[in-house]
Design a protein around this motif. Sequence first.
Motif, PDB file in Angstrom:
ATOM      1  N   ALA A   1     -29.152 -29.729 -12.399  1.00 59.61           N
ATOM      2  CA  ALA A   1     -30.768 -29.694 -11.648  1.00 59.61           C
ATOM      3  C   ALA A   1     -30.670 -31.243 -10.918  1.00 59.61           C
ATOM      4  CB  ALA A   1     -31.598 -29.542 -12.709  1.00 59.61           C
ATOM      5  N   THR A   2     -30.134 -32.244 -11.477  1.00 52.26           N
ATOM      6  CA  THR A   2     -30.344 -33.667 -11.110  1.00 52.26           C
ATOM      7  C   THR A   2     -29.633 -33.408  -9.596  1.00 52.26           C
ATOM      8  OG1 THR A   2     -30.411 -34.449 -13.211  1.00 52.26           O
ATOM      9  CG2 THR A   2     -29.658 -35.908 -11.341  1.00 52.26           C
ATOM     10  N   THR A   3     -28.522 -32.924  -9.426  1.00 49.31           N
ATOM     11  CA  THR A   3     -27.839 -32.860  -8.285  1.00 49.31           C
ATOM     12  C   THR A   3     -28.707 -32.268  -7.208  1.00 49.31           C
ATOM     13  OG1 THR A   3     -25.585 -33.034  -9.309  1.00 49.31           O
ATOM     14  CG2 THR A   3     -25.523 -32.120  -7.032  1.00 49.31           C
ATOM     15  N   VAL A   4     -29.246 -30.877  -7.666  1.00 50.14           N
ATOM     16  CA  VAL A   4     -30.239 -30.193  -6.469  1.00 50.14           C
ATOM     17  C   VAL A   4     -31.198 -31.059  -6.179  1.00 50.14           C
ATOM     18  CG1 VAL A   4     -31.410 -28.307  -6.444  1.00 50.14           C
ATOM     19  CG2 VAL A   4     -29.279 -27.961  -7.556  1.00 50.14           C
ATOM     20  N   SER A   5     -31.991 -31.730  -7.020  1.00 56.69           N
ATOM     21  CA  SER A   5     -33.030 -32.523  -6.764  1.00 56.69           C
ATOM     22  C   SER A   5     -32.743 -33.747  -5.949  1.00 56.69           C
ATOM     23  CB  SER A   5     -33.657 -33.051  -8.145  1.00 56.69           C
ATOM     24  OG  SER A   5     -34.741 -33.991  -7.755  1.00 56.69           O
ATOM     25  N   ARG A   6     -31.756 -34.271  -5.940  1.00 56.41           N
ATOM     26  CA  ARG A   6     -31.405 -35.600  -5.231  1.00 56.41           C
ATOM     27  C   ARG A   6     -30.856 -35.175  -3.791  1.00 56.41           C
ATOM     28  NH1 ARG A   6     -28.257 -40.061  -8.812  1.00 56.41           N
ATOM     29  NH2 ARG A   6     -28.732 -41.126  -6.792  1.00 56.41           N
ATOM     30  N   ILE A   7     -30.161 -34.067  -3.770  1.00 57.43           N
ATOM     31  CA  ILE A   7     -29.920 -33.336  -2.407  1.00 57.43           C
ATOM     32  C   ILE A   7     -31.114 -32.899  -1.643  1.00 57.43           C
ATOM     33  CG2 ILE A   7     -28.766 -31.452  -1.301  1.00 57.43           C
ATOM     34  CD1 ILE A   7     -26.460 -31.688  -3.332  1.00 57.43           C
ATOM     35  N   LEU A   8     -31.990 -32.316  -2.165  1.00 53.08           N
ATOM     36  CA  LEU A   8     -33.097 -31.427  -1.714  1.00 53.08           C
ATOM     37  C   LEU A   8     -34.165 -32.751  -1.141  1.00 53.08           C
ATOM     38  CD1 LEU A   8     -33.881 -28.584  -3.596  1.00 53.08           C
ATOM     39  CD2 LEU A   8     -32.540 -28.535  -1.368  1.00 53.08           C
ATOM     40  N   ASN A   9     -34.117 -33.678  -2.004  1.00 55.27           N
ATOM     41  CA  ASN A   9     -35.142 -34.879  -1.653  1.00 55.27           C
ATOM     42  C   ASN A   9     -34.402 -36.075  -0.763  1.00 55.27           C
ATOM     43  OD1 ASN A   9     -37.612 -34.625  -2.976  1.00 55.27           O
ATOM     44  ND2 ASN A   9     -36.434 -34.112  -4.712  1.00 55.27           N
TER      45      ASN A   9
END
Length: 329
Positions: A15-23
């Motif tokens: 989820a951290t990876t997703v968050s940092r990519i989307l942001n």
Amino acid sequence: MATIKDIARLAEVSATTVSRILNQDPTFSVSGKTRDKVLEAAKQLEYKTIVERYNQKYYRLALMYKPIIFHNHIENDFHFSIRSGIDKYCSQHGIDMVNLFNNSNVKFENLQGAIIQGNYSNEEIKEMTSMLDTEHLLIIGRCPDDNKYDSVWFDARRAIHSALDYLVSLGHTEIGYIGGDENEDVDLDEQREQIFLRYMQKHFQKTPRTFVGENSLKNGYALMKKAFETEPLPSAFFIANDPLALGALEYLKEHNITIPDAFSIVSFDGHQMTQYTTPALTTVQIRTEFMGITAVQTLIEKIDGVRSISKKVLLPTQLRIGESCTPRS
């Protein structure tokens, strides 16, 4: 609404990876393959960032109806399914839908648009619209004025003809009718009994026997009983809605009359229970849930000023073949 965890599961990353990519975190180093995988998963799930959600247009709509159309889930499956489509679309797109009844003298304000669900008389529709403080109105049902209101419905004549054409293709020429009472304001061209009678007169130059009464399972039972009391029976029946057909089947079951051995039956509406009756009913399928979705989309289109004139949407129907029909012997 999709979450970051949903995207993470689909993309098989944290989820951290997703968050940092989307942001678009500039300090986060990740391969192009992983980034593309996450973005594709977000697109597939129709994920919206907080900023996108904040900037999304806000709609407050009303759904107005007579409570009686949701009195019984079996008898009113048609309307429950339409509302399911409305609720599903509104939930997915963050639309605020207020449910209103037509039994109050209160004028409902702060609405951008409203949907009236059900077949009502001209006077009832006039009364309903007087309570709604919005010019954007859509009717799911018969529309008294196509130039004044948006509407979503189906082509009753074509739908009924598809059912009768099927019976005729099986060799049936003696076809009876079981139907419910119809709103007096419905045009003759759209009344199910009149469509049936005109078809039979055109193709066979005869006036068939008809049995008409209140729309309910109980009355479907009573009308089928009445048909047996006024023999001879036709080789097939067209039943104008599925609740009546379910009631008719109950009478036949109690009297050990098997279908289609005794006669064939085609019904109308596409009630979910018709797939599980004995026999499974042949019925005209109306895509009711999609009707609800289309209604909201059409109303939003008008609110957003995509068009200035009213629109009438007639959705297609489809004959769903069950086991209740057989060729005439």
